[in-house]
Design an enzyme around this catalytic site. Sequence first.
Site, PDB file in Angstrom:
ATOM      1  N   LYS A  22       1.320  -0.851  -0.080  1.00 15.55           N
ATOM      2  CA  LYS A  22      -0.364  -0.179   0.248  1.00 15.55           C
ATOM      3  C   LYS A  22       0.680   1.459  -0.153  1.00 15.55           C
ATOM      4  O   LYS A  22       0.968   2.054  -0.270  1.00 15.55           O
ATOM      5  CB  LYS A  22      -0.546  -0.081   1.647  1.00 15.55           C
ATOM      6  N   ASN A  23       1.977   1.375   1.186  1.00 14.33           N
ATOM      7  CA  ASN A  23       2.326   2.237   1.122  1.00 14.33           C
ATOM      8  C   ASN A  23       3.949   2.745  -0.236  1.00 14.33           C
ATOM      9  O   ASN A  23       3.694   3.922  -0.379  1.00 14.33           O
ATOM     10  CB  ASN A  23       3.630   2.454   2.643  1.00 14.33           C
TER      11      ASN A  23
ATOM     12  N   ARG B  63      -3.641  10.246   5.045  1.00 21.40           N
ATOM     13  CA  ARG B  63      -2.896  10.611   4.742  1.00 21.40           C
ATOM     14  C   ARG B  63      -2.227  10.804   3.742  1.00 21.40           C
ATOM     15  O   ARG B  63      -1.911  12.543   3.075  1.00 21.40           O
ATOM     16  CB  ARG B  63      -2.032   9.818   5.775  1.00 21.40           C
TER      17      ARG B  63
ATOM     18  N   CYS C 285      -5.122   7.751   9.461  1.00 21.40           N
ATOM     19  CA  CYS C 285      -5.194   7.432  10.803  1.00 21.40           C
ATOM     20  C   CYS C 285      -5.346   8.319  12.006  1.00 21.40           C
ATOM     21  O   CYS C 285      -3.913   8.733  12.273  1.00 21.40           O
ATOM     22  CB  CYS C 285      -4.568   6.166  11.208  1.00 21.40           C
TER      23      CYS C 285
ATOM     24  N   ARG D 192       0.687  14.201  13.958  1.00 24.43           N
ATOM     25  CA  ARG D 192       0.862  14.226  12.475  1.00 24.43           C
ATOM     26  C   ARG D 192       0.855  15.371  11.466  1.00 24.43           C
ATOM     27  O   ARG D 192      -0.259  16.035  10.312  1.00 24.43           O
ATOM     28  CB  ARG D 192       0.204  13.272  11.440  1.00 24.43           C
ATOM     29  N   PRO D 193       2.217  16.641  11.658  1.00 29.51           N
ATOM     30  CA  PRO D 193       2.088  17.861  11.112  1.00 29.51           C
ATOM     31  C   PRO D 193       2.771  17.473   9.857  1.00 29.51           C
ATOM     32  O   PRO D 193       2.540  16.274   9.673  1.00 29.51           O
ATOM     33  CB  PRO D 193       3.034  18.471  11.487  1.00 29.51           C
ATOM     34  N   ILE D 194       2.472  18.564   8.674  1.00 22.69           N
ATOM     35  CA  ILE D 194       3.125  18.498   7.203  1.00 22.69           C
ATOM     36  C   ILE D 194       3.681  20.368   6.854  1.00 22.69           C
ATOM     37  O   ILE D 194       4.382  19.826   5.836  1.00 22.69           O
ATOM     38  CB  ILE D 194       2.200  18.542   6.697  1.00 22.69           C
ATOM     39  N   ASP D 195       4.538  20.124   8.222  1.00 24.86           N
ATOM     40  CA  ASP D 195       4.775  21.840   8.165  1.00 24.86           C
ATOM     41  C   ASP D 195       6.258  21.092   7.302  1.00 24.86           C
ATOM     42  O   ASP D 195       7.127  21.407   6.177  1.00 24.86           O
ATOM     43  CB  ASP D 195       6.055  21.742   9.450  1.00 24.86           C
ATOM     44  N   LEU D 196       7.354  19.870   7.563  1.00 22.89           N
ATOM     45  CA  LEU D 196       8.075  19.387   6.707  1.00 22.89           C
ATOM     46  C   LEU D 196       8.102  19.505   4.976  1.00 22.89           C
ATOM     47  O   LEU D 196       9.032  19.802   4.372  1.00 22.89           O
ATOM     48  CB  LEU D 196       8.977  18.327   7.099  1.00 22.89           C
TER      49      LEU D 196
ATOM     50  N   ASP E 145       4.878   0.463  11.651  1.00 14.94           N
ATOM     51  CA  ASP E 145       3.510   0.332  11.347  1.00 14.94           C
ATOM     52  C   ASP E 145       3.416  -1.944  11.669  1.00 14.94           C
ATOM     53  O   ASP E 145       2.773  -1.854  12.211  1.00 14.94           O
ATOM     54  CB  ASP E 145       3.535  -0.269   9.775  1.00 14.94           C
TER      55      ASP E 145
ATOM     56  N   ILE F 128       8.433   6.804  16.668  1.00 15.47           N
ATOM     57  CA  ILE F 128       7.696   7.491  16.314  1.00 15.47           C
ATOM     58  C   ILE F 128       6.773   8.384  15.658  1.00 15.47           C
ATOM     59  O   ILE F 128       6.207   9.488  15.673  1.00 15.47           O
ATOM     60  CB  ILE F 128       7.300   6.105  13.863  1.00 15.47           C
TER      61      ILE F 128
ATOM     62  N   ARG G 243      -8.513  -0.219   4.749  1.00 17.99           N
ATOM     63  CA  ARG G 243      -7.342   0.685   4.024  1.00 17.99           C
ATOM     64  C   ARG G 243      -6.308  -0.373   3.743  1.00 17.99           C
ATOM     65  O   ARG G 243      -5.689   0.494   2.579  1.00 17.99           O
ATOM     66  CB  ARG G 243      -7.373   1.176   5.401  1.00 17.99           C
TER      67      ARG G 243
HETATM   68  C1  UD1 Z   1       4.138   7.161   6.606  1.00 16.49           C
HETATM   69  C2  UD1 Z   1       4.017   5.284   6.231  1.00 16.49           C
HETATM   70  C3  UD1 Z   1       2.934   4.892   7.654  1.00 16.49           C
HETATM   71  C4  UD1 Z   1       4.683   4.385   8.252  1.00 16.49           C
HETATM   72  C5  UD1 Z   1       4.814   5.933   8.864  1.00 16.49           C
HETATM   73  C6  UD1 Z   1       6.289   5.602   9.470  1.00 16.49           C
HETATM   74  C7  UD1 Z   1       2.599   5.724   3.952  1.00 16.49           C
HETATM   75  C8  UD1 Z   1       1.115   6.039   3.079  1.00 16.49           C
HETATM   76  N1  UD1 Z   1       2.350   4.982   5.115  1.00 16.49           N
HETATM   77  O1  UD1 Z   1       3.315   7.644   6.713  1.00 16.49           O
HETATM   78  O2  UD1 Z   1       1.909   3.704   7.303  1.00 16.49           O
HETATM   79  O3  UD1 Z   1       4.251   4.255   9.975  1.00 16.49           O
HETATM   80  O4  UD1 Z   1       5.171   6.739   7.062  1.00 16.49           O
HETATM   81  O5  UD1 Z   1       6.923   4.694   8.669  1.00 16.49           O
HETATM   82  O6  UD1 Z   1       3.746   5.402   3.398  1.00 16.49           O
HETATM   83  N2  UD1 Z   1       6.559  14.030  10.728  1.00 16.49           N
HETATM   84  C9  UD1 Z   1       6.330  16.056  11.201  1.00 16.49           C
HETATM   85  N3  UD1 Z   1       6.098  16.748   9.900  1.00 16.49           N
HETATM   86  C10 UD1 Z   1       6.232  16.201   8.783  1.00 16.49           C
HETATM   87  C11 UD1 Z   1       6.255  15.238   8.690  1.00 16.49           C
HETATM   88  C12 UD1 Z   1       5.926  14.658   9.599  1.00 16.49           C
HETATM   89  O7  UD1 Z   1       6.981  16.111  12.532  1.00 16.49           O
HETATM   90  O8  UD1 Z   1       6.006  17.002   7.845  1.00 16.49           O
HETATM   91  C13 UD1 Z   1       6.624  13.345  11.725  1.00 16.49           C
HETATM   92  C14 UD1 Z   1       5.332  12.811  12.073  1.00 16.49           C
HETATM   93  O9  UD1 Z   1       3.818  13.504  12.840  1.00 16.49           O
HETATM   94  C15 UD1 Z   1       5.518  12.054  12.541  1.00 16.49           C
HETATM   95  C16 UD1 Z   1       6.833  11.567  12.012  1.00 16.49           C
HETATM   96  O10 UD1 Z   1       6.745  12.491  11.118  1.00 16.49           O
HETATM   97  O11 UD1 Z   1       5.523  11.388  14.045  1.00 16.49           O
HETATM   98  C17 UD1 Z   1       7.182  10.300  10.680  1.00 16.49           C
HETATM   99  O12 UD1 Z   1       6.004  10.492   9.451  1.00 16.49           O
HETATM  100  P1  UD1 Z   1       6.263  10.170   7.784  1.00 16.49           P
HETATM  101  O13 UD1 Z   1       7.492   9.225   8.061  1.00 16.49           O
HETATM  102  O14 UD1 Z   1       5.704  11.329   7.912  1.00 16.49           O
HETATM  103  O15 UD1 Z   1       4.915   9.369   7.924  1.00 16.49           O
HETATM  104  P2  UD1 Z   1       3.674   8.942   6.564  1.00 16.49           P
HETATM  105  O16 UD1 Z   1       4.701   9.295   5.424  1.00 16.49           O
HETATM  106  O17 UD1 Z   1       2.699  10.023   7.413  1.00 16.49           O
END
Ligand code: UD1
Length: 417
Positions: free
Chosen positions: A22-23, A92, A116, A121-125, A306, A328, A398
């Site tokens: 899926k990922n 997400r 989920c 789960r911010p998107i700042d990065l 996961d 994580i 999902r």
């Molecule tokens: C992806 C996977 C998810 C997995 C996760 C970690 C998919 C579809 N999902 O989720 O199954 O559990 O990787 O291996 O591939 N973070 C920030 N700012 C950001 C982005 C992330 O602070 O802009 C933090 C998140 O809150 C979290 C950590 O970084 O604590 C890891 O997140 P990330 O690696 O981005 O996970 P996803 O891509 O959402």
Amino acid sequence: MAKLLIEGCKRLKGEVTVQGSKNSTLPILAATVLTSDENVIHNCPRLSDVTTAVKILRCLGCSAKLSGHSLVVDTSTISCHHIPDSLMREMRSSIIFLGAILARCKKARLSFPGGCELGARPIDLHLEALRKMGAVIREQHGEIVCFAEKGLKGANIALAFPSVGATENIMIAASTAQGTTVITNAAREPEIEDLSEYLCKCGARIHCAGEGTVVIEGVEKLHGTAHTVIPDRIVVATLMSAAAVTGSDIVIKGVVASHLRSVIPLFEEAGCVVGLKDGVMSISAPKRLGAFPLIRTTPYPGFPTDAQAPLMAVSTLAQGTTVFVENIFENRYKHAGELARLGAKVRCEGRVAVVEGVRELYSSNLQAYDLRGSASLAVAALAAQGVTEIDTTKYLDRGYEDFDVTLQSLGANVKII
Ligand code: UD1
């Protein structure tokens, strides 16, 4: 709302083939937007998240047709740069479309993604990186409005955390940017490698320059291609958990063992015998498992967050105590309270969970709260006495294709009502 009914205490036996990841599928589907061409994605799992990605593609004006496990996507007809809120909220991964739409259309409009609830789960990065690449981004009324009128530009991006999603978004956006992008502290998950392989087949120039450093030399345009998605390593870990908790012997086909380097030794240390040959894994579990050694979730190649929930289900019946440290996501133990309803002894404090193995679990009515948590409850229910009812199957759908059918094929007494 559909519920999963599982009658526990049956040993499993037989062979299953693991579904596509899926990922991997989701970012690859987002990346097709860049190509303005036809793409054929094979080994595409039939999941509700994939359906959401298809809806997003169609909403953008692309055509997408799933037949069996092959998805034909034609992105030449893209006519829109906006993803509606209802689709953004469904998962997400919808945020991974941002880099692709912005690169292709020079503008994008979407809202904050759902998915989920595992913490903030911010998107700042993601946004910070795209700004560095020249995007002008306004966050207003819950919407993200982005412009890159003169196109995106290559940049040096040092990620504060190796975010999987941010790395994917940057790789996609950088593929057709002007100049070279260097991502340091990039995520190294196998799904990132799969996305890179897909993009390179489309004409992108991406290479690894040491651990966690990805270099993307922007090219003018990408063409379509055919690509086969890698097998889902988290589904393999879940099936291994199902075998381990029920003291069973099963065979899993289509496994990439190197993707599970941090997972397989844990099962072996707990007493399972794992055989691997040509992508075929056999796992044979003792009647009662020993405890796992300390499990700390970390970015790849460390133990995947996961797989934490399914392994926790196994540890509830092990001989001894297993300690989990979730590094994580800050809120990823919602399944622990439900496991306790089956008689498991789990204590959680912040990022740490301590599971003291018990001799037996008893059936109960359980509530699913997220995708991998749902898998954890199903794994525990397979070993609990009596019939466990898990409400709902919507999270499982999902990430696990026909989970009930897979378990039935291994002899489990499972049905959806
Ligand atoms: C992806 C996977 C998810 C997995 C996760 C970690 C998919 C579809 N999902 O989720 O199954 O559990 O990787 O291996 O591939 N973070 C920030 N700012 C950001 C982005 C992330 O602070 O802009 C933090 C998140 O809150 C979290 C950590 O970084 O604590 C890891 O997140 P990330 O690696 O981005 O996970 P996803 O891509 O959402």
